[in-house]
Scaffold this active site. Structure first.
Site, short mmCIF file in Angstrom:
data_model
loop_
_atom_site.label_atom_id
_atom_site.label_comp_id
_atom_site.label_asym_id
_atom_site.label_seq_id
_atom_site.Cartn_x
_atom_site.Cartn_y
_atom_site.Cartn_z
N LYS A 134 65.89 204.99 62.05
CA LYS A 134 67.32 205.10 61.67
C LYS A 134 68.19 204.50 62.76
O LYS A 134 69.10 203.72 62.49
CB LYS A 134 67.71 206.57 61.48
CG LYS A 134 69.23 206.82 61.48
CD LYS A 134 69.61 208.27 61.37
CE LYS A 134 69.81 208.96 62.66
NZ LYS A 134 71.07 208.71 63.37
N ASN A 135 67.92 204.87 64.03
CA ASN A 135 68.83 204.45 65.09
C ASN A 135 68.71 202.96 65.43
O ASN A 135 69.67 202.36 65.90
CB ASN A 135 68.64 205.34 66.31
CG ASN A 135 69.14 206.76 66.01
OD1 ASN A 135 69.92 206.97 65.07
ND2 ASN A 135 68.67 207.74 66.76
N CYS B 134 76.97 213.73 64.19
CA CYS B 134 76.71 215.17 64.14
C CYS B 134 77.64 215.91 65.09
O CYS B 134 78.02 215.41 66.14
CB CYS B 134 75.26 215.44 64.53
SG CYS B 134 74.12 214.75 63.34
N ARG C 159 81.65 213.98 71.45
CA ARG C 159 81.21 212.62 71.07
C ARG C 159 82.26 211.57 71.44
O ARG C 159 82.74 210.81 70.61
CB ARG C 159 80.84 212.52 69.58
CG ARG C 159 79.91 213.54 69.00
CD ARG C 159 78.51 213.60 69.55
NE ARG C 159 77.67 212.47 69.40
CZ ARG C 159 76.85 212.24 68.36
NH1 ARG C 159 76.88 213.05 67.33
NH2 ARG C 159 76.06 211.18 68.34
N PRO C 160 82.73 211.54 72.69
CA PRO C 160 83.76 210.56 73.08
C PRO C 160 83.22 209.14 73.09
O PRO C 160 82.01 208.93 73.00
CB PRO C 160 84.12 211.01 74.50
CG PRO C 160 82.89 211.69 74.99
CD PRO C 160 82.25 212.35 73.80
N ASP D 194 66.78 214.46 70.24
CA ASP D 194 66.73 214.48 68.78
C ASP D 194 65.53 215.24 68.24
O ASP D 194 65.43 215.45 67.03
CB ASP D 194 66.73 213.06 68.21
CG ASP D 194 68.04 212.35 68.48
OD1 ASP D 194 68.07 211.11 68.38
OD2 ASP D 194 69.01 213.03 68.83
N ILE E 84 71.61 216.50 77.30
CA ILE E 84 72.36 215.37 76.76
C ILE E 84 73.68 215.81 76.13
O ILE E 84 74.74 215.25 76.43
CB ILE E 84 71.52 214.58 75.71
CG1 ILE E 84 70.14 214.23 76.26
CG2 ILE E 84 72.29 213.35 75.24
CD1 ILE E 84 70.12 213.25 77.41
N ARG F 217 70.66 211.90 55.72
CA ARG F 217 71.27 210.82 56.53
C ARG F 217 70.17 210.09 57.32
O ARG F 217 70.29 208.90 57.58
CB ARG F 217 72.27 211.40 57.53
CG ARG F 217 73.64 211.72 57.01
CD ARG F 217 74.59 211.98 58.17
NE ARG F 217 74.46 210.94 59.18
CZ ARG F 217 74.71 211.15 60.49
NH1 ARG F 217 75.10 212.32 60.92
NH2 ARG F 217 74.57 210.17 61.35
C1 EPZ Z 1 72.74 208.23 70.09
O1 EPZ Z 1 73.98 208.92 70.02
C2 EPZ Z 1 71.95 208.61 68.85
N1 EPZ Z 1 72.65 208.17 67.66
C3 EPZ Z 1 71.76 210.12 68.79
O2 EPZ Z 1 70.92 210.39 67.68
C4 EPZ Z 1 71.04 210.57 70.06
O3 EPZ Z 1 70.98 211.99 70.06
C5 EPZ Z 1 71.80 210.09 71.29
O4 EPZ Z 1 71.99 208.66 71.23
C6 EPZ Z 1 71.05 210.40 72.58
O5 EPZ Z 1 69.78 209.81 72.53
C7 EPZ Z 1 72.44 206.88 67.24
O6 EPZ Z 1 71.67 206.14 67.83
C8 EPZ Z 1 73.18 206.46 66.01
P1 EPZ Z 1 75.05 208.77 73.86
P2 EPZ Z 1 75.20 208.49 71.02
O7 EPZ Z 1 76.17 207.82 73.91
O8 EPZ Z 1 75.18 207.03 71.21
C9 EPZ Z 1 78.29 211.27 76.37
C10 EPZ Z 1 70.23 211.44 65.72
O9 EPZ Z 1 69.93 212.61 65.50
N2 EPZ Z 1 79.17 210.11 76.15
O10 EPZ Z 1 73.74 208.38 74.49
O11 EPZ Z 1 76.42 209.14 70.55
C11 EPZ Z 1 77.99 211.99 75.07
O12 EPZ Z 1 78.99 212.93 74.77
C12 EPZ Z 1 71.44 211.14 66.57
O13 EPZ Z 1 69.60 210.43 65.31
C13 EPZ Z 1 80.42 210.08 76.78
O14 EPZ Z 1 80.79 211.01 77.50
O15 EPZ Z 1 74.73 209.21 72.37
C14 EPZ Z 1 76.66 212.64 75.35
O16 EPZ Z 1 76.89 213.84 76.06
C15 EPZ Z 1 72.17 212.39 66.98
N3 EPZ Z 1 81.23 209.01 76.57
C16 EPZ Z 1 75.96 211.65 76.27
O17 EPZ Z 1 76.99 210.81 76.81
C17 EPZ Z 1 80.86 207.96 75.77
O18 EPZ Z 1 81.63 206.99 75.64
C18 EPZ Z 1 74.94 210.76 75.58
O19 EPZ Z 1 75.56 210.16 74.46
C19 EPZ Z 1 79.59 208.02 75.14
C20 EPZ Z 1 78.76 209.09 75.35
#
Ligand code: EPZ
Length: 414
Positions: free
Chosen positions: A22-23, A117, A122-123, A303, A325, A395
């Protein structure tokens, strides 16, 4: 809202074919916007996040033709820039990747809040700062990012690992003038898959999957034929379901090299992992309690945290799982209480005391992976359970109920 009816207690036994990731799929589909020509994508998972990404491509003028449920031909011809409708942006986190794609294609982008989710804020501040490093200007009055003279290469330093931020940076830099270096890049397999797809379209991306990614921007990217990588999270989910049912599931096309930290946790649990042809089989009795921590790849994936905690809820003894995370990824636990789950949460640490077996209950899914975890509990429980809001599960898991039924689960959709 759709629901599953599950009659628990069956031992799961048999083989499941792992879907496309998916990702990977959502990142690669949005990246199609920066290419020109015809793209044939195979091994696409048949899930609603992919359907929504294809709607987004069509909205921006791409011609999308399904060849079969896992193969799509995309002609990225005439496209126009316009803000994504709220209802489409809210469907998933991956709509945030349009920042990089639309900036690269059109020189500007206005995006409403993307979805994803609900386990924390999710910033996208890391994404925006990365795009500013490539010459984008943020106009906070109308929530737009612009780069009228196109994007120019730069140095991007991520303060923390961010999968989405790394995806956006790679998409934006692929056609930025000059050489971009991304420092502290996320290393997830879908980052490598995205880079490999763009390189098949003529991009020059080196080091994807490591902490440092180097990108020589190209003026134009052509089409290609590309097969999406397999989904390690789907495979891991069914393996944990097998253990929770005291059964044995073989997952065909398991991306073994991407799951080393997952398999080391299974070994700590006392699970039996064997290989048979192109499948990895997992079984195990009298599992042991463990202590583990989620971490950015190659650590144990967040995940799979809800699914692991659900399994540990029926492993005799005391286990702990630390979620590093996301600030609030234990929402499913309140639902699991209905089935007798014994836990307490101290900040980001979940302490679990194993019980003999879950009670059947009426569950409501809270998010994608939490929903899959609740299904695992219902499959273990004695008696009939229901699980509402399974649209969350659909999803990211193709034919979830059908695949489980094929290995002996008594589960049907209502
Ligand atoms: C991706 O989400 C995945 N989604 C998530 O999978 C996965 O849990 C996550 O990476 C971590 O591996 C997709 O690939 C579509 P991050 P993402 O940016 O990109 C903080 C699933 O179940 N952060 O690595 O949103 C954030 O809040 C989904 O398949 C900021 O602060 O994750 C988090 O605490 C759920 N500012 C951490 O970083 C930002 O601009 C990691 O988030 C971006 C992120």
């Amino acid at each position: 809202m759709k629901k599953y009816l599950i009659n628990g207690g069956n031992r799961l036994h048999g083989e499941i074919s792992v879907q496309g990731s998916k990702n990977s799929a959502v990142a690669i589909l949005i990246a199609c916007i920066i290419t020109d020509g015809e793209i044939l994508l195979t091994n696409l998972p048949d899930i609603s996040d992919v359907t929504n990404c294809l709607k987004i491509l069509t909205y921006y003028g791409c011609d999308v033709q399904y060849q079969d449920k896992n193969t799509v031909r995309i002609k990225t011809g005439y496209q126009e820039n316009r803000p994504l409708p709220e209802e489409l942006a809210k469907t998933m986190r991956a709509s945030s990747y349009l920042l990089g794609a639309l900036l690269s294609r059109f020189g500007s982008c206005r995006l409403p809040e993307s979805g994803g989710c609900n386990f924390g804020k999710r910033p996208i501040d890391f994404h925006i700062n990365a795009l500013k490093a490539l010459g984008a200007y943020e106009n906070t009055e109308n929530d737009t990012l612009t780069a009228h003279n196109g994007l120019t290469a730069g140095n991007i330093f991520f303060p923390a690992k961010t999968v989405g931020g790394t995806v956006n940076a790679i998409i934006a830099a692929a056609k930025a003038r000059g050489t971009t270096v991304i420092h502290n890049a996320a290393r997830e397999p879908h980052i490598k898959d995205l880079a490999s797809f763009l390189n098949s379209c003529g991009a020059e991306i080196f080091g994807a999957g490591s902490d440092t990614v180097i990108i020589n921007g190209k003026r134009k990217l052509h089409g290609c034929k590309y097969k999406i990588d397999y989904d390690m999270i789907e495979a891991g989910t069914y393996m944990l379901a097998a253990l929770a049912s005291n059964g044995k599931i073989c997952c065909k096309n398991t991306p073994v090299s991407e799951m080393q930290s997952f398999f080391s946790v299974l070994k700590k649990l006392g699970a039996v992992i064997t290989a048979k042809n192109n499948s990895i089989c997992v079984s195990g009795k009298n599992l042991r309690p463990i202590e583990t921590v989620t971490a950015p790849y190659p650590g144990f994936p967040t995940d799979l945290q809800p699914q692991l905690c659900t399994l540990l809820g029926i492993v005799k003894g005391n286990s702990t799982v630390k979620e590093t995370i996301f600030e609030n990824r234990f929402l499913y636990a309140k639902e699991l209480l209905k089935a007798g789950f014994v836990y307490d949460i101290d900040g980001r640490l979940m302490r679990i005391t194993g019980i003999q077996r879950y009670r059947s209950a009426e569950f409501t899914a809270t998010d994608l992976r939490g929903g899959a975890a609740l299904a695992i509990a219902a499959l273990n429980a004695d008696g009939k359970s229901s699980l509402k809001n399974v649209e969350y599960i659909e999803r990211g898991y193709s034919q979830f109920a059908k695949k489980l039924a094929s290995v002996g689960a008594d589960i049907r959709e209502e």
